[in-house]
Design an enzyme around this catalytic site. Structure first.
Site, PDB file in Angstrom:
ATOM      1  N   ASP A   1       0.814  -1.227   0.000  1.00 19.90           N
ATOM      2  CA  ASP A   1       0.000   0.000   0.000  1.00 19.90           C
ATOM      3  C   ASP A   1       0.835   1.259   0.000  1.00 19.90           C
ATOM      4  OD1 ASP A   1      -2.531  -1.286   0.549  1.00 19.90           O
ATOM      5  OD2 ASP A   1      -1.759  -1.652   2.555  1.00 19.90           O
TER       6      ASP A   1
HETATM    7  C1  NOJ Z   1      -1.594  -4.093   5.276  1.00 18.78           C
HETATM    8  C2  NOJ Z   1      -2.754  -4.255   4.356  1.00 18.78           C
HETATM    9  O1  NOJ Z   1      -3.846  -4.755   5.048  1.00 18.78           O
HETATM   10  C3  NOJ Z   1      -2.428  -5.168   3.217  1.00 18.78           C
HETATM   11  O2  NOJ Z   1      -3.493  -5.163   2.330  1.00 18.78           O
HETATM   12  C4  NOJ Z   1      -1.174  -4.742   2.539  1.00 18.78           C
HETATM   13  O3  NOJ Z   1      -0.897  -5.662   1.526  1.00 18.78           O
HETATM   14  C5  NOJ Z   1      -0.038  -4.632   3.527  1.00 18.78           C
HETATM   15  N1  NOJ Z   1      -0.414  -3.710   4.537  1.00 18.78           N
HETATM   16  C6  NOJ Z   1       1.275  -4.206   2.886  1.00 18.78           C
HETATM   17  O4  NOJ Z   1       1.297  -2.859   2.545  1.00 18.78           O
END
Ligand code: NOJ
Length: 780
Positions: free
Chosen positions: A473
């Protein structure tokens, strides 16, 4: 220091001191009515959706920590002393304390001056309420005159509004009492309400929080408890509480059981009918037994016996349990995401289905359809949605805002493929699901194709997918030029229907298209992204490379190495080299870090990940979710020893005695552990709701032990440490019980003729449902 131990037989984690480094929690409920229970009785409850239908409050970032909760106070009428069996909130030092977190229930046990009080919290029969079963015993030789008080602090249902518009919320809240039943609802709701009830004769009650607590007091010294009586307050405004005072006189050795029920109903007039049976202690105990049985049934679909007791304990109980909790709540509601703003993540939940596919495939299929419903007609999807209202959107990502993630929609084909392999229900492709505007609809097959097309149609100068953000993200490269590209999404795109579905596609034209797309993407990846020892990670919005040996920071990222192998785009030589580079540059004793070296300061061209200091979360932390992908890749390359080493490194229970450093629960995976560049290397955070649970389940069961469902059978393709002499697996697959024994007399690391990279694997054909299949596999 250790704070507890695993009771393997009872499938419980037993906490023996209340002062755990962080609140160590459990979940009650099955994904509808539910709640979080901490080891000292803290936590909160919600119905279907913790943002839009919160039942009780929790004070975020609060001091004292972990308040409020589902409290029981015990008061000695002779001395006026009072305490809680779970230690909080009074914090009186107990003579003995235990918290037993089990499958869907928690028991707090506290003894003080000859009075043993236990309270068990659980949601019975997936109803819309929870039970608190209190058992109180007099262990002394004299009669004791006691009082039991309950405390459930109601929340306005919209949990964000509860914090934001205090004036409105406090003016409209209404609390009423009638015959051992307290109801709580906003003035403009006539039928729906939260409620709190008991089976006991009461001395007094409070529905008004301020009356129960008293001025300038708090949960640890409420005026009602201190004086030994509630004030029978009716709440016409302000804040609400479910508080009963019950007199309990116990002769020596005598025991008394009391039930409290906290819940939600759409129809006030039916409450008494709904809870009547459960106010009976014996009935409530039977419901608890049914709950335990239902968990046994869930776990029974896969049970293993390997030479490693700790792996067995985790796979047979705790990892499977955590997978169901992530399946229920995605990343929505934990001690880190407080059920506000996040909703159910499409990418997250799609991956969560992989962890429960072997045990509840039909429920997983149902969730996949619900996620597919979040798709726009152009093929991309919401990033998340709220289960009560169905509203969806992009969510609350900090710092950088954008309108779609490059990967979200691509997890749907992966999840659907796993469902088909487990069930062989190919009619699933034909089910019709609306698009998120509810105006148009399409078959699942059409939805999945649109997901692929969306990515194919949004590519950059190197023919790789555009990147606003992908699985990561916080890797936010798009600065408006529209040329940033992601290698991760390229590899994700190369994984599902392209390879997996094409064998099932009768339409030759589509099959040829997918083959062409795959070859094209594979070629672009290897032409532009091989850096000599590993794959790069991305191109930024000015065309610069991230994740190259030539960069000063962020030289190597984990995901482009693991996914190069998972997607099978890497030629063998590259695959071996890039995995070796992961070991050399990224591995640590607590797990593999996500990137190295971490970025030292904020860089808007890289985005959110550089808001973290070096070694934290996505910026060089051990982002545990990514580790099982490397395990799988190592298995695909035949390296069982290394896959297992990686597996053990992040197995939480191996850090049970190291809990002061780990800080989070040793019975579930956490999302992240501070990495080697951080001064506090080894501290874990964000436990419970993480894709780490599902992917570790996949890595250990399908790749290390190698029992993989395929469309036409069950593959047995173990890739284990060579010193294992064998193992057994009991797996229920399409209704048949497969008792599989793998023997490894020659100490090899995998069956010679099995190889994930291309060659045929051994497969047990599908047997009729209701039969038992005994199967022995000799490795070597
Ligand atoms: C937490 C998020 O819930 C997930 O969707 C994401 O892939 C990871 N962070 C890595 O950024």
């Amino acid at each position: 220091m250790r704070y507890g131990y695993f009771d393997e037989k009872a499938r419980e984690y037993v906490i023996t001191r209340p002062d755990t480094p962080t609140p160590w929690i459990n979940y009650i409920g099955n994904g509808k009515y539910g709640g979080i229970v901490t080891n000292t009785g803290g936590g909160y409850s919600f119905h279907k959706d913790p943002q839009n239908r919160r039942i009780t409050r929790y004070r975020y970032n609060n001091l004292p920590t972990d308040r409020p909760g589902r409290y029981i106070y015990v008061r000695d009428r002779l001395t006026g002393e009072y305490w809680n069996p779970g230690y909080q909130p009074v914090q009186r030092k107990l003579d003995s304390y235990r918290c037993r977190h089990g499958m869907g229930y928690t028991v707090l046990e506290g003894e003080y001056k000859g009075i043993a009080a236990d309270v068990t919290y659980f949601v019975p029969d997936d109803r819309d309420f929870e039970i608190w079963l209190v058992q109180i015993r007099n262990l002394c030789h004299v009669e004791r005159n006691l009082q039991v008080f309950s405390y459930a602090e109601f929340c306005f249902w919209d949990a964000i509004m509860d914090q934001q518009n205090v004036d409105w919320v406090q003016q409209i809240n209404q609390g009423r009492y009638e015959d051992r039943l307290i109801t709580w609802h906003p003035h403009h709701f006539k039928d729906a309400c939260a409620f709190f009830a008991t089976n006991a004769e009461i001395n007094s009650f409070d529905t008004n929080l301020e009356a129960f607590i008293g001025r300038y007091r708090c949960e640890s010294n409420p005026i009602a408890v201190e004086t030994g009586a509630c004030s029978n307050s009716v709440s016409y405004r302000m804040n609400g509480v479910g508080a009963f005072c019950i007199d309990v006189n116990l002769k020596p050795g005598e025991e008394r059981e009391i039930i409290f029920i906290l819940g939600f109903t759409e129809n006030k007039s039916t409450i008494r009918d709904e809870i009547r049976d459960y106010l009976n202690v014996e009935y409530a105990k039977e419901a608890l037994k049914r709950l335990k049985d239902s968990w046994e049934e869930y776990l029974d679909k896969l049970q293993i016996e390997t030479p490693d007791r700790e792996t067995n304990l985790f796979v047979n109980t705790w990892n499977q349990y955590q997978c169901k909790i992530t399946f229920n709540w995605s990343r929505f509601v934990s001690m880190y995401s407080w059920g506000l703003g996040r909703g159910i993540g499409i990418r997250d939940s799609a991956q969560d289905t992989l962890g429960v596919m072997h045990s509840i495939p039909e429920l997983a299929g149902g969730l996949i359809k619900r996620l597919i419903h979040c798709q726009y007609t152009d093929g991309r999807v919401y990033h998340l949605f709220f289960p009560l209202t169905g509203e969806g959107g992009i969510g609350d990502a900090p710092v950088v805002k954008f309108d779609w993630y490059s990967d979200d929609h691509l997890w749907l084909p992966i999840a659907a493929n796993a469902y088909l392999k487990e069930t062989a229900n190919f009619d699933f492709f034909q089910s019709v699901v609306p698009y998120n505007d509810n105006k148009t609809e399409g078959t699942v097959w059409e939805h999945l194709n649109r997901a692929m097309e969306f990515t194919y149609n949004h590519r950059g100068p190197h023919a790789l997918p555009y990147s606003r953000a992908d699985w990561n993200d916080t890797l936010n490269l798009d600065m408006g030029n529209g040329i940033a590209e992601t290698l991760f999404t390229s590899m994700l795109f190369s994984e599902p229907p392209l390879k997996r579905f094409r064998c099932r596609i009768s339409d030759k034209r589509i099959a040829t298209k997918y083959r062409y797309w795959y070859d094209e993407m594979k070629q672009a990846i290897n032409e532009w992204c091989w850096d000599g020892e590993w794959y790069i990670r991305a191109f930024d919005d000015e065309g610069n490379v991230l994740g190259s040996g030539k960069n000063r920071y962020g030289k190597i990222f984990i995901n482009s190495q693991s996914w190069a192998v998972l997607s099978m785009v890497a030629p063998e030589e590259y695959a071996k080299k890039c995995l070796e580079s992961v070991y050399r540059h990224l591995n640590t004793k607590y797990g593999i870090v996500k990137v190295y070296p971490a970025y030292p300061e904020y860089n808007p061209k890289i985005g959110g990940m550089t808001t973290y200091p070096p070694g934290a979360k996505e910026n060089g932390g051990i982002f545990a979710h990514t580790n099982p992908w490397v395990m799988i890749a190592e298995c695909m390359m035949g390296n069982g020893r290394r896959a297992y080493q990686y597996y053990r490194q992040i197995l939480p229970l191996t850090r049970n005695d190291d809990a002061d450093l780990l800080e989070v629960e040793p019975y579930v995976y956490c999302q992240n552990i501070l990495g080697k560049e951080h001064p506090q290397f080894g501290i874990g955070r964000n436990s419970w709701l993480t894709g780490t649970a599902a992917w570790n389940m996949v890595a250990v069961s399908q790749y290390i032990l190698g029992i993989r469902p395929e469309y036409d059978g069950l593959t047995v393709d173990p890739c284990i440490p060579p010193d294992w002499k064998g193992f057994k697996v009991r797996r229920i697959f399409r209704g048949c019980v497969y008792n599989i024994e793998v023997r490894n007399p020659e100490g090899v690391r995998r069956c010679e003729k099995n190889c994930r990279r291309g060659v045929e694997t051994d497969k047990i054909p599908v047997k009729p449902a209701g039969t038992v299949c005994e199967c022995v596999v000799i490795m070597g």
